[in-house]
Enzyme design. Structure first.
Site, mmCIF file in Angstrom:
data_model
loop_
_atom_site.group_PDB
_atom_site.id
_atom_site.type_symbol
_atom_site.label_atom_id
_atom_site.label_comp_id
_atom_site.label_asym_id
_atom_site.label_seq_id
_atom_site.Cartn_x
_atom_site.Cartn_y
_atom_site.Cartn_z
ATOM 1 C CD GLU A 164 3.733 102.113 102.943
ATOM 2 O OE1 GLU A 164 2.357 101.605 103.165
ATOM 3 O OE2 GLU A 164 3.508 103.372 103.408
ATOM 4 C CD GLU A 362 3.002 106.428 100.998
ATOM 5 O OE1 GLU A 362 2.263 106.350 101.866
ATOM 6 O OE2 GLU A 362 3.031 105.732 100.048
#
Ligand code: IFM
Length: 458
Positions: A164, A362
């Site tokens: 991320e 995720e």
């Protein structure tokens, strides 16, 4: 009727070093930007820090045993740069030795390790030299990646460069709610560009070094933009949001360069274009073997008639739009539950990424779980969240998306960044005072899904 997944589908759970390890001063570990940020009054709910987190540094064997108990074939974790190189450049053998033991323990139990090299815990010593805004970070990150890879690649096949980068760059350098806590939109864009460059450079170098069955990846977070009203202004706001939120990192990795409209939308900051040098976008486009997709919730966006109106939009430099409050049902962190967006996202990514497979790296939900007097954690809402999102993944595969795996976030309740210990995402409950672990009902549910390779119909 159950929804059955492909026979080689990869199941597992994920964590990140700073969120679980604790032991921030153990075995020569250096200071990280999250240690510094957590010490700022008001930065983290309750004044929490990365100590003790889940004390995983000392209890990793217990946690690997939990993965085994749940029957999870894969475990995604990150290595802590400040543990491996306390000053960002010099190797600390004791730090590396920790990951060595962890990998061996996983392999002894037949669990496949997936290593993420950077999940936001930059050595403070490098931040003191500008952190991700300093172009030299590319060299530093690549050196660090090589050190970890040289040590573990005889046993670890799956390597992810960054987790991320959106959060690391935009939330850390622009919005200031993550370490290092800067509020400078121009710096956020420069930091973002250097993340892409570091990813591409490290990917090229690790590819040259090779390793048995070796595969390279990057993990990106996506939040599909939902336009409530079907008119040009709303569609345009959603498109512009999408460019910065979802395409900024993806398109360069795919070799498409920065998305259309981006440079114009952020030109007033005068930061991104001067940071781009010849060859940078080719470097960012170094081929990867899969792309990790982190999905939690969509974002509802609306246009603003007057671009000067202040807004809640967290994207650097984006004017003329706002984000609406999420619609219920919400998770405890205040995020909307919208599994349909996950299906749409995976189908859309499947088309955009061409031959590159996807892994949901995720997905999960925070709820205020409690251990009942009989020792059970009845987290019915998380079971529902997981079931609906797994059905959403299955539906995307049915619509042609090449999704190869799903890694639940998270194995353990942990340090949820600026929310401290107030948000529990785990399949396993952690009592942070006693460090007692309790498998939640959702953990048992997920274990059954993995054993069946199928999710029950809704
Ligand atoms: O806990 C984080 C993780 O570190 C990165 N992805 C989102 C999770 C939930 O906020």
């Amino acid at each position: 009727m159950e929804h059955v997944f492909p026979s080689d589908f990869l199941w597992g759970a994920a964590t990140a070093a700073y969120q679980i390890e604790g032991a921030v001063a153990e075995d020569g570990r250096g200071s990280s930007i999250w240690d510094t940020f957590a010490a700022v009054p008001g930065a983290i709910v309750g004044g929490a820090t990365g100590e003790p987190a889940c004390d995983h540094f000392r209890r990793y064997r217990e946690d690997v045993a939990l993965l085994d108990e749940l029957g999870l074939p894969a475990y995604r974790f990150s290595t802590a740069w400040p543990r491996v190189m306390p000053d960002g450049r010099t190797v600390e053998p004791r730090g590396l030795a920790f990951y060595d033991k962890l990998v061996d323990d996983l392999l002894d139990r037949g669990i496949r390790p997936l290593v993420t090299l950077y999940h936001w815990d930059l050595p403070q010593a490098l931040q003191d030299r500008g952190g991700w805004c300093d172009r030299d970070i590319v060299r530093r990150f690549t050196d660090y990646a090589c050190v970890v890879h040289d040590r573990l690649s005889d046993r670890v096949a799956e390597w992810t460069t960054l987790n991320e980068p959106f959060c690391s760059a935009f939330l850390g350098y622009g919005v200031g709610v993550h370490a290092p806590g800067l509020r400078d939109d121009g710096a956020a864009l420069v930091a973002a560009h250097h993340h892409l460059l570091a990813h591409g450079t490290a990917t090229r170098v690790l590819r040259e070094r090779g390793g048995p069955g070796h595969r390279l990846s990057i993990v990106l977070n996506f939040s599909p933009a939902l336009a409530d009203v079907d008119d040009d202004a709303h569609r345009d706001a959603a498109r512009r949001f999408d460019v910065l939120q979802n395409l900024f990192f993806l398109d360069p990795v795919l070799g498409r360069g920065y998305p259309d409209g981006l440079l114009a939308d952020v030109a007033h900051l005068g930061a991104l274009e001067p940071a781009i040098r010849d060859g940078d976008l080719a470097t960012a486009a170094t081929p990867v073997d899969w792309i990790g997709v982190n999905y939690y919730a969509p974002t509802r966006v609306v246009p603003l008639a007057d671009p000067a109106t202040p807004s809640n939009c967290p994207l650097p430099g984006l004017r003329g739009m706002d984000v609406l409050p999420p619609r219920g049902p919400l998770t405890s962190i205040g995020w909307e539950q919208h599994p349909e967006s996950l299906t749409d996202l995976l189908v859309w990514l499947g088309n955009r990424c061409g031959d590159i497979p996807l892994v949901v790296a995720e997905n999960g939900a925070a709820f205020a779980d409690v251990v009942d007097p009989d020792g059970r954690v009845r987290d019915v809402r998380r079971v529902r969240y997981l079931a609906s999102h797994l059905r959403a993944v299955h539906a995307a595969i049915g619509r042609g998306a090449d999704v190869r795996g799903y890694l639940a976030w998270s194995l353990l309740d942990n340090f949820e960044w600026s929310f401290g210990y107030t948000q529990r995402f785990g399949l396993v409950h952690v009592d942070f005072a006693t460090q007692r672990r309790t498998v939640k009902d959702s953990g048992r549910f997920y274990a059954q899904v993995v054993a069946d390779n199928a999710v029950p119909a809704g």
